[in-house]
Design an enzyme around this catalytic site. Structure first.
Site, PDB file in Angstrom:
ATOM      1  N   LYS A  85      25.509  -3.564  -1.217  1.00 41.25           N
ATOM      2  CA  LYS A  85      26.973  -3.473  -1.366  1.00 41.25           C
ATOM      3  C   LYS A  85      27.589  -2.733  -0.190  1.00 41.25           C
ATOM      4  CE  LYS A  85      26.579  -2.936  -6.394  1.00 41.25           C
ATOM      5  NZ  LYS A  85      26.742  -1.920  -7.454  1.00 41.25           N
ATOM      6  N   HIS A 140       5.170   5.969  11.468  1.00 46.52           N
ATOM      7  CA  HIS A 140       4.676   5.789  10.090  1.00 46.52           C
ATOM      8  C   HIS A 140       3.714   6.956   9.810  1.00 46.52           C
ATOM      9  CE1 HIS A 140       3.359   4.145   6.405  1.00 46.52           C
ATOM     10  NE2 HIS A 140       3.101   2.905   6.761  1.00 46.52           N
ATOM     11  N   ARG A 194      11.318   4.015   3.217  1.00 44.28           N
ATOM     12  CA  ARG A 194      10.990   3.061   4.290  1.00 44.28           C
ATOM     13  C   ARG A 194      12.246   2.271   4.628  1.00 44.28           C
ATOM     14  NH1 ARG A 194       5.891  -0.925   4.455  1.00 44.28           N
ATOM     15  NH2 ARG A 194       4.995   1.059   5.092  1.00 44.28           N
ATOM     16  N   ARG A 250       0.799  -1.215   0.000  1.00 41.89           N
ATOM     17  CA  ARG A 250       0.000   0.000   0.000  1.00 41.89           C
ATOM     18  C   ARG A 250       0.838   1.274   0.000  1.00 41.89           C
ATOM     19  NH1 ARG A 250      -3.015  -3.669   1.529  1.00 41.89           N
ATOM     20  NH2 ARG A 250      -1.151  -4.286   2.628  1.00 41.89           N
ATOM     21  N   THR A 251       1.782   1.360   0.909  1.00 44.39           N
ATOM     22  CA  THR A 251       2.473   2.643   1.065  1.00 44.39           C
ATOM     23  C   THR A 251       3.226   2.995  -0.216  1.00 44.39           C
ATOM     24  OG1 THR A 251       2.654   2.228   3.419  1.00 44.39           O
ATOM     25  CG2 THR A 251       4.054   3.961   2.539  1.00 44.39           C
TER      26      THR A 251
END
Ligand code: NCD
Length: 306
Positions: free
Chosen positions: A80, A129, A101, A51-52
């Site tokens: 890396k 959030h 995120r 969703r986000t």
């Protein structure tokens, strides 16, 4: 230049303006369809998301902009060993705004300190959030006509659930909010939320274990899943995962206008039979996420309507 790390980065007046803008966008989508022509959103997701990330991308595309990014740490140079601060310095050269995120608390904040474009925290570990909170506030306002004068039950994994932490932080600024915190003992809200947020602001709250006991007094029930990825061992998760299951039978105990929210994804905590109950608002909530993110992108990019 503004970033969004916490819902408190906006005053309640600014949040009202953002929600008014989201309402206008919802009613007049076409009017905004060229507003971000030539602008690019980077979605930098070091943790899974449906969703986000996709609602951010849909939001930017709806505004006439374009999107680029990565959807897992494995497919970025983090694999890396690149630092978040180096990554954002580079992304700043490629995009106009970034939603990030990360599994580590504070990583988007670190990024914002090294960025020359607005950075939006799209979830940092078990911490915050904020854009889910904007979605939640917007949904509550649309369903109830106001934010305030209500009893809100938060149920499930209140310890690791970042959506819960952000939502509590945001709601304590509204009048006459009472919380019923419903969780097993092991998944209670962290002490800093109880002491520094609830008690410091003189907010009325109770902590209980049984969902049925809370149902009759709630105006909003906010369900959450048990955050498997933040548990230290699988055994504890398995013991906790089905602690709460909202069923039609339990819904009989609730007020006729008690709305059920959930940030999603759902696992088992809401039985699918509840989806047909008119009080189930979680899919509408997911849809609202696009409008409020469109409003947020316009606001942070300081874009007027064409
Ligand atoms: C939430 C999250 O990522 O914290 N999901 C979302 O963004 N809607 C809730 C969750 O994963 O349980």
């Amino acid at each position: 230049m503004r970033h969004l790390m916490s819902p408190l980065d906006f005053t309640t007046e600014e949040l009202e303006q953002l929600m008014d803008l989201a309402d206008d966008i919802q009613g007049n989508t076409q009017k905004y369809s060229q507003s971000c022509n030539g602008k690019k959103l980077a979605t930098c997701f070091y943790e899974p998301s449906t969703r986000t990330r996709l609602s951010f991308e849909a939001a930017m595309l709806n505004l006439g902009g374009s999107v680029l990014g990565f959807s897992s740490a494995d497919s970025s140079s983090a694999a890396k060993g690149e630092s978040v601060s180096d990554t954002i310095r580079v992304i700043s050269c490629y995009a106009d705004i970034c939603a990030m995120r990360h599994p580590k608390e504070g990583a988007p904040l670190v990024a914002s300190l090294h960025s020359s474009i607005p950075v939006i925290n799209a979830g940092d570990g078990g911490h915050q959030h904020p854009t889910q909170t904007l979605t939640d506030l917007y949904t509550i306002r649309s369903l109830k006509g106001e934010i305030g004068n209500m009893t809100i039950g938060l149920c499930g994994d209140l310890k690791f659930g970042r959506t819960v932490h952000s939502l509590i932080n945001a709601l304590v600024r509204y009048p006459n909010i009472k919380f019923v915190l419903i969780s097993p003992e092991e998944l209670r809200v962290p002490e800093y939320i109880r002491e520094d947020v609830l008690e410091k602001n003189g907010i009325e709250y109770v902590e209980i274990e049984k969902l049925e006991d809370a149902m009759p007094e709630l105006d909003i029930l906010y369900m959450t899943r048990v955050q498997r990825e933040r548990f230290f061992n699988e055994e504890d998760y398995l013991r906790m995962k089905d602690f709460y299951i909202l069923t039609n039978e339990k819904m009989l105990l609730a007020k006729d206008d008690m709305m059920v929210l959930h940030p999603l994804p759902r696992v088992n905590e809401i039985s699918v039979e509840v989806d047909d109950d008119p009080r189930a608002a979680y899919f509408k909530q997911a849809q609202n996420g696009v409008y409020i993110r469109m409003a947020l992108i316009l606001t942070l990019l300081e874009v007027g309507v064409c």
